[in-house]
Enzyme design. Structure first.
Site, PDB file in Angstrom:
ATOM      1  N   LEU A   9      19.191  -3.940  -4.495  1.00  0.00           N
ATOM      2  CA  LEU A   9      19.482  -2.511  -4.340  1.00  0.00           C
ATOM      3  C   LEU A   9      18.472  -1.847  -3.402  1.00  0.00           C
ATOM      4  CD1 LEU A   9      21.194  -0.066  -5.030  1.00  0.00           C
ATOM      5  CD2 LEU A   9      19.785   0.295  -7.069  1.00  0.00           C
ATOM      6  N   LYS A  10      17.214  -2.232  -3.546  1.00  0.00           N
ATOM      7  CA  LYS A  10      16.186  -1.677  -2.665  1.00  0.00           C
ATOM      8  C   LYS A  10      16.555  -1.917  -1.200  1.00  0.00           C
ATOM      9  CE  LYS A  10      11.508  -2.653  -1.094  1.00  0.00           C
ATOM     10  NZ  LYS A  10      10.814  -1.376  -1.324  1.00  0.00           N
ATOM     11  N   ASP A  39     -12.585   3.876  -8.294  1.00  0.00           N
ATOM     12  CA  ASP A  39     -11.353   4.671  -8.353  1.00  0.00           C
ATOM     13  C   ASP A  39     -10.737   4.638  -9.745  1.00  0.00           C
ATOM     14  OD1 ASP A  39     -11.341   5.398  -5.650  1.00  0.00           O
ATOM     15  OD2 ASP A  39     -10.400   3.510  -5.064  1.00  0.00           O
ATOM     16  N   HIS A  52      -0.392  12.613   2.285  1.00  0.00           N
ATOM     17  CA  HIS A  52       1.006  12.181   2.143  1.00  0.00           C
ATOM     18  C   HIS A  52       1.859  12.691   3.289  1.00  0.00           C
ATOM     19  CE1 HIS A  52      -0.824  12.377  -1.872  1.00  0.00           C
ATOM     20  NE2 HIS A  52      -0.256  11.195  -1.981  1.00  0.00           N
TER      21      HIS A  52
HETATM   22  N1  GLN Z   1      -9.674   3.745  -2.521  1.00  0.00           N
HETATM   23  C1  GLN Z   1      -8.248   3.802  -2.557  1.00  0.00           C
HETATM   24  C2  GLN Z   1      -7.714   4.106  -1.175  1.00  0.00           C
HETATM   25  O1  GLN Z   1      -8.373   4.781  -0.454  1.00  0.00           O
HETATM   26  C3  GLN Z   1      -7.764   4.857  -3.504  1.00  0.00           C
HETATM   27  C4  GLN Z   1      -6.282   4.894  -3.575  1.00  0.00           C
HETATM   28  C5  GLN Z   1      -5.758   5.772  -4.682  1.00  0.00           C
HETATM   29  O2  GLN Z   1      -6.484   6.544  -5.267  1.00  0.00           O
HETATM   30  N2  GLN Z   1      -4.502   5.671  -5.002  1.00  0.00           N
HETATM   31  O3  GLN Z   1      -6.635   3.701  -0.813  1.00  0.00           O
END
Ligand code: GLN
Ligand code: ZN
Length: 763
Positions: free
Chosen positions: A18-19, A608, A703
């Protein structure tokens, strides 16, 4: 006789058919007819796989999202797409993905551009749905075409069909009132459409309809409880029988409400709330069916069928024909078929069950209940052998790790001194300007990088040459950052495919599937690593790369790690020990990496925790327990370093209001967060709380391909400075840059550095 059924089947396809079909269509490489045909083939195939069940779900298939399907069924299209001329499926994609007016696509001229619907997490899963939009003026209007078409297909295939729809209360609860009006005011009107829908299904000879009300596993105030009674009293007159389905958790104080809704049956999640089954039997009126979700729809482990039968047999005794069996929730959240896996270690493979295998388990249970265990003696013995082999395997149990866990102390998570003292020492060492600039870790993952990695994985590029290729990328990132004039540099993460998989691959206790894909949203899938055993770190994972990067610059190079909570939350985890135990094991392993980085002379280390918030339990009453061990895991990982070593953490969101104390308890020296889309208002949480350490509120939205200008970022930082003292502010993008192009990144960061300089000049 017990009845078996399924709540939903993964629709993406065993090989993500599907993807690929969706993406080909979106790119204009295939026709709408071809896409629709693939959808039809997938449904047919999935029903064939479910033919052993007494009832199979119909309507669980969606081209993008089942909640968006429901919005279309209810005629609840956002006003901005209501005038669309084209095929309804194209309009559906417009809501799902948004469209720019400039796109060369059909209808771009006449129907214009539209913003995508907001997307958010489906309860506590990693699946994201398109949030239904409401206003006080929302009008619903039934469009049952999709559901009726699928029903007709199912009938043609002789499927014993049970249509699946999102229930009215959950539908309102998970949506958003754009004008802040009361969503519940829409309920009476909404119920009319549900009534019509159920009538249409009845006219097709449907006996049972599964009506999903997972909101029942969350805390409901009196208004929402009342809405349930109102809704189901109205739907009571329908000619179909309703099975209200709840899943993902316990009903807790909604048990009485759920048991007494005037419907024909109730489905409960007996994985998360097994203890409620017996009390529900007591509460349930004698005519009602109880569907018990006995196979875990959220993990990839074989069930212990004998142990399940131990508690299920007395339940079957009491309920007789009123007992139904199903997976705990829709199987949407697990991969399709274990048989696709060709490379998985055979021992580990023998412990696993994907969607297809889970349905086999379900039928073994049903036969054992209907005909006695002897009728499935061999299957039960095989299952027992697999379950026991896993339990006692040396691959799972590492005594050294278990011993280390025994010795955990609060001291392990304690920095030597408080932030103020550390900050002074770090300032002396790092000599950073005011408003220091940095980035979140990754730089663009170019086609060259991806090509080198796939060649390396395929064995066509040897390790030495792969290393040279990655070092060249690191050198490029470092050079660009020096030219840009950033203050704290990163190596760019060229060598990482994914922030969790990269670490999983190097830790003992993890394995990887080839086709273990699970839909995240639309055509996007994730392949969570499988955490199967006690976790240990055979050797350093990142130190050589970071050391190399540091050797190229006199600026501080930030070590880059993924934190234990995020690794845990983005993996398939063990069901044989509590989540916190796995998390502490991860914490100890990554702690060693932190200490090794420090010994290698790295004085800034970022850990993170992008997924910390995601792990919050559905019920607020359970938050504290989760946050306690999640924060402690971070502290164990991070806080073994000297005062001079500056610990950063990063989180890809900014709603901290309700967890700010926990964020402060992590005691990172610097936290970078996402705020760019909210005009810094989200920093209010940090302001009100007087968050004590440093913050980098993301000043530009990674984004989007847009290049933010200097003035915009200066303005945002000034707003930030109204909320957090300027001495404690950093300037950075709001997440990693790996999905962007260098051509976007360079001008954006040039402007960001200029903004920092302007800010410095103004203080
Ligand atoms: N260190 C990761 C990056 O820069 C952090 C990504 C994230 O927080 N989703 O891609
Ligand atoms: Zn992020």
């Amino acid at each position: 006789m017990v009845t078996t059924h399924n709540l939903g089947f993964p629709r993406i396809g065993a090989k993500r058919e599907l993807k690929f079909a969706l993406e080909a269509y979106w790119k204009g490489q295939s026709s709408l007819e071809a896409l629709k045909q693939i959808g039809k083939d997938l449904r047919q195939h999935n029903w064939a796989l479910q033919s052993g069940l007494d009832l199979a779900p119909v309507g669980d298939f969606a081209f993008y999202d089942q909640v968006l399907d429901m919005s279309f069924t209810l005629g609840n299209l956002p006003p901005r797409v209501q005038d669309f001329h084209g095929d309804p499926l194209d309009n559906y994609f417009r809501v799902a993905r948004g469209r720019s007016a400039e796109s060369g696509e059909e209808h771009a001229q006449c129907c214009g551009g539209v913003a995508a619907g907001e997307m958010t997490k489906w309860f506590d899963t990693n699946y994201h749905y398109i949030v239904p939009e409401f206003t006080a003026d929302t009008k619903f209007k039934l469009d049952a075409t999709r559901l009726l078409e699928q029903l007709a297909e199912a009938k043609a295939q002789n499927v014993k069909a049970k249509p699946v729809i999102v229930g009215p209360v959950t539908y309102l609860a998970i949506g958003k009132a754009k004008d802040d009006s009361n969503r519940l005011a829409l309920l009476p009107q909404l119920l009319q459409v549900y009534t019509e829908l159920l009538e249409k299904l009845a006219a097709q000879g449907v006996e049972w309809v599964q009506i999903d009300e997972p909101i029942l596993v969350t805390e409901l105030d009196a208004d929402w409880q009342h809405a349930f009674n109102l809704a189901y009293h109205q739907l009571k007159s329908s000619r179909v029988k309703l099975l209200v389905a709840t899943y993902f958790g316990q009903l807790a104080d909604n048990q009485y409400l759920a048991a007494n809704l005037p419907v024909a049956g109730l489905h409960v999640d007996a994985i998360n709330a097994r203890h409620e089954v017996v009390s529900l039997i007591g509460l349930l009126p004698a005519h009602k069916v109880l569907s018990v979700g006995v196979i875990n729809g959220r993990n990839i482990w074989k069930a212990d069928l004998n142990a399940t039968l131990e508690w299920l047999e007395p339940v079957a005794e009491r309920l007789g024909d009123r007992l139904w069996l199903a997976p705990s929730c829709s199987l949407l959240h697990v991969p399709v078929d274990l048989d696709s896996e060709q490379k998985l270690d055979s021992e580990i493979k023998s412990w696993l069950a994907f969607a297809t295998q889970k349905l086999e388990e379900l039928s073994i249970l049903a036969i054992a209940l209907n005909q006695g265990r002897a009728a499935v003696k061999k299957q039960l013995a095989n299952n027992q052998a697999a379950v026991e082999a896993r339990r006692s395997s040396q691959r799972v149990n590492n005594p050294v790790v278990k011993a280390a866990l025994e010795k955990l102390t609060p001291q392990l998570g304690q920095r030597q001194n408080a932030y103020a003292q550390r900050a002074a020492k770090q300032a002396a060492l790092l000599k950073l300007p005011k408003y220091p600039t940095t980035t979140i870790g990754s730089f663009p993952q170019t086609a060259d990088i991806r090509h080198a990695r796939s060649e390396f994985k395929a064995g066509r590029l040897d390790e030495a040459r792969y290393k040279i290729a990655m070092e060249a990328e690191i050198a490029r990132s470092v050079k660009e950052q020096e030219i840009l004039g950033l203050d704290v540099l990163v190596h760019g993460e060229a060598e990482r495919n994914d922030m969790v998989e990269y670490f999983g691959e190097q830790l003992d206790g993890y394995t990887f599937s080839q086709f273990g894909w699970v839909q995240s949203y639309g055509s996007r899938c994730v392949k969570p690593p499988i955490l199967f055993g006690d976790i240990s770190r055979p050797k350093a994972m990142t130190v050589e790369w970071i050391k190399y990067a540091q050797s190229l610059t006199s600026k501080p190079m930030k070590g880059m790690l993924t934190g234990p909570v995020t690794i845990l939350n983005w993996s398939f985890v063990r069901d044989d020990q509590p989540r916190y135990v796995s998390c502490y094991q991860l914490a100890l392993a990554i702690r060693q990496e932190v200490l090794d980085l420090e010994s290698a002379g790295i004085s800034v280390i970022q850990i993170d925790e992008a997924a910390l918030r995601e792990g919050l339990p559905l019920r607020k009453t359970q938050w504290k327990e989760y946050l306690n061990w999640a924060v402690e895991s971070f502290r164990i990982t991070a806080n073994g370093v000297a005062d001079e070593t500056q610990i950063h953490t990063h989180m890809c969101y900014s709603e901290f209001n309700d967890i700010i104390q926990s964020i402060a308890d992590m005691d990172a020296d610097v936290i970078t967060i996402e705020t760019s889309r909210s005009d810094m208002e989200l920093l209010d949480a940090f302001n009100t709380f007087e968050y004590p350490n440093e913050i980098g509120p993301g000043v530009y939205d990674i984004h989007s391909p847009n290049i933010p200008n200097e003035a915009y970022m200066v303005k945002l930082m000034k707003l930030a400075a109204e909320r957090v003292p300027a001495e404690r502010l950093w300037v950075n993008p709001d997440c990693g840059l790996k999905t962007r192009q260098w051509a976007e990144v360079l001008p954006a960061l040039t402007n960001m550095v200029a903004a920092a300089k302007t800010l410095r000049a103004s203080v």
